[in-house]
Design an enzyme around this catalytic site. Structure first.
Site: not given
Length: 429
Positions: A66, A69-70, A141
């Site tokens: 993840h 991905e960012h 987040e």
């Protein structure tokens, strides 16, 4: 190019594996104004422990997929967001348990957007400063999701079903786990899992197949890649037993949220077998809990369920599980009525008439979904990575028998394989 025609769907799929190993699939749908492209790597949150061909065994922090991905949108000398916007494209990315996808949709400037998608995903740039900055962003987040009742009831259920498999770890990791991520870890995972041989490019919409394939070939031929790494993913052996029967958590909610889940105990299926299991399970759920059933109407009329009530079955080569739930004022009564219906069906089975009706409905729903380029693009690589084919769904559905569904009901919905997750206000405990 290889071509496969699916007469029933009136679709022709074009496929070519490029010299660098990249699998390219193109599905033209002329007359559509929008084109959708997805560039996907078979690398998700569960891929945190792996062994390379040279014998190195690596265990990386939870949340790296993840985090990567960012970071893929960060570049030293270009603004990816601005370029997509100037080209009139909508763009996004997501990380799941087993894949990471980068995508765009547009009605114009298709060639420029395609090059941009291929280039930014294949040009990593990580700096110490940007990685540290991203930790704060992703940490926020994570904390936001920790306060989200819908997410919490879902993730707590996965933790209740699975003892050791990393599907019980949240996709973004934890604030503690991402603190251990640095640019060296990101480059290491990128070089392992973002090789073209581990990736699929898929496009659906209005475009010229020959021109688009040539564009992609030229783009890839201009780049240099090392030999594809031989990746051996390492997973702990998951016991058949669930981890925890019941989990309750307190968050401010108007009505309690209640999810119950059933865990598959036998895994390792691929291809048509995996597809048959998936849709036998989904047919069973429709037959027993769908909005046209007596149980649904009774529970809705009694106020036990609301319009939030839903169910789904998710599967992969390594795992499979059903989730049933929604908002309810009385979680225990909700669970009691659902489990009673499942037990009844295990004894009595389902009627041939109801089965045929459910099967026709499921086929109709799938055919309608194939009119959506978004649906096709988002689902295609998921099936591809499981050794199945999205466009084989209808033939498989047509072959599934009532006996197969009844066997699946008996096999899957066992009380000992059920876990329960509830989120309610502290005052409601």
């Amino acid at each position: 190019m290889q071509t496969t025609t699916f007469e029933q769907l009136k679709e022709t799929l074009y496929h070519e594996t490029l010299p660098n190993g990249l699998s390219v699939f193109l599905l033209p749908k002329h007359g559509f104004s929008k084109t959708y492209a997805v560039f996907t790597t078979r690398y998700g949150s569960i891929d945190s422990h792996f062994r390379l061909k040279d014998g190195r065994e690596l265990q990386v922090p939870d949340g790296v997929a993840h985090f990567l991905e960012h970071k893929m949108f960060d570049k030293k000398d270009r603004d990816v967001f601005k370029e997509f916007s100037e080209n009139g494209a909508s763009y996004n990315a997501f990380t799941s348990f087993n894949r990471t996808a980068y995508l765009f949709s547009c009605t114009d400037h298709l060639e420029a957007n395609t090059r941009l998608l291929l280039d930014y995903v294949q040009e990593p740039y990580f700096s110490d400063a940007s990685v540290e900055k991203e930790k704060g962003i992703i940490g926020q987040e994570i904390r936001m999701y920790d306060d989200n009742p819908d997410w919490k009831v879902y993730t707590n259920l996965l933790k209740g079903m699975y003892q050791k498999h990393p599907i019980n770890i949240e996709i973004a990791g934890t604030v503690e786990s991402i603190s251990a991520i640095d640019k060296e870890v990101l480059y290491q995972c990128y070089e392992t899992f973002y090789h073209p041989a581990n990736m699929v490019f898929f496009m659906v919409g209005s475009f010229d197949v020959e021109q688009m394939m040539q564009l992609i070939k030229e783009n890839q031929a201009a780049k240099t890649f090392p030999p594809a790494p031989d990746i051996q993913r390492i997973f702990p052996e998951e016991p058949a037993e669930i981890a925890k029967e019941r989990t309750e958590f307190a968050l401010p909610v108007g009505l309690p949220k209640c999810f119950l889940g059933f865990k598959d105990t036998e895994n390792g299926l691929t291809g048509e077998q995996l597809l048959r299991r998936e849709f036998a399970t989904k047919l069973a759920l429709d037959l027993l809990l769908g909005s046209s059933t007596k149980l649904y109407q009774q529970m809705y009329d009694d106020g036990i369920i609301t319009e939030s009530f839903d169910f789904d079955y998710s599967n992969d080569k390594m795992y499979g599980y059903t989730i049933i739930g929604g908002d309810t004022p009385d979680p225990d009564r909700f669970v009691s009525q659902i489990t009673a219906e499942l037990a009844r069906a295990q004894q009595a089975g389902v009627s041939e008439q109801d089965f045929e009706r459910a099967k026709r409905k499921k086929i109709g729903q799938f055919l309608r979904s194939c009119n959506s380029v978004e649906f096709i693009a988002n689902q295609f690589t998921n099936y591809q990575f499981n050794g199945t084919n999205l466009f084989e769904v209808v033939p498989v559905l047509e072959q599934i028998t009532r006996k197969e569904v009844e066997e699946r009901i008996r096999e899957h919905f066992k009380p000992e394989q059920m876990a329960l997750s509830i989120v309610r206000s502290a005052a409601g405990k």
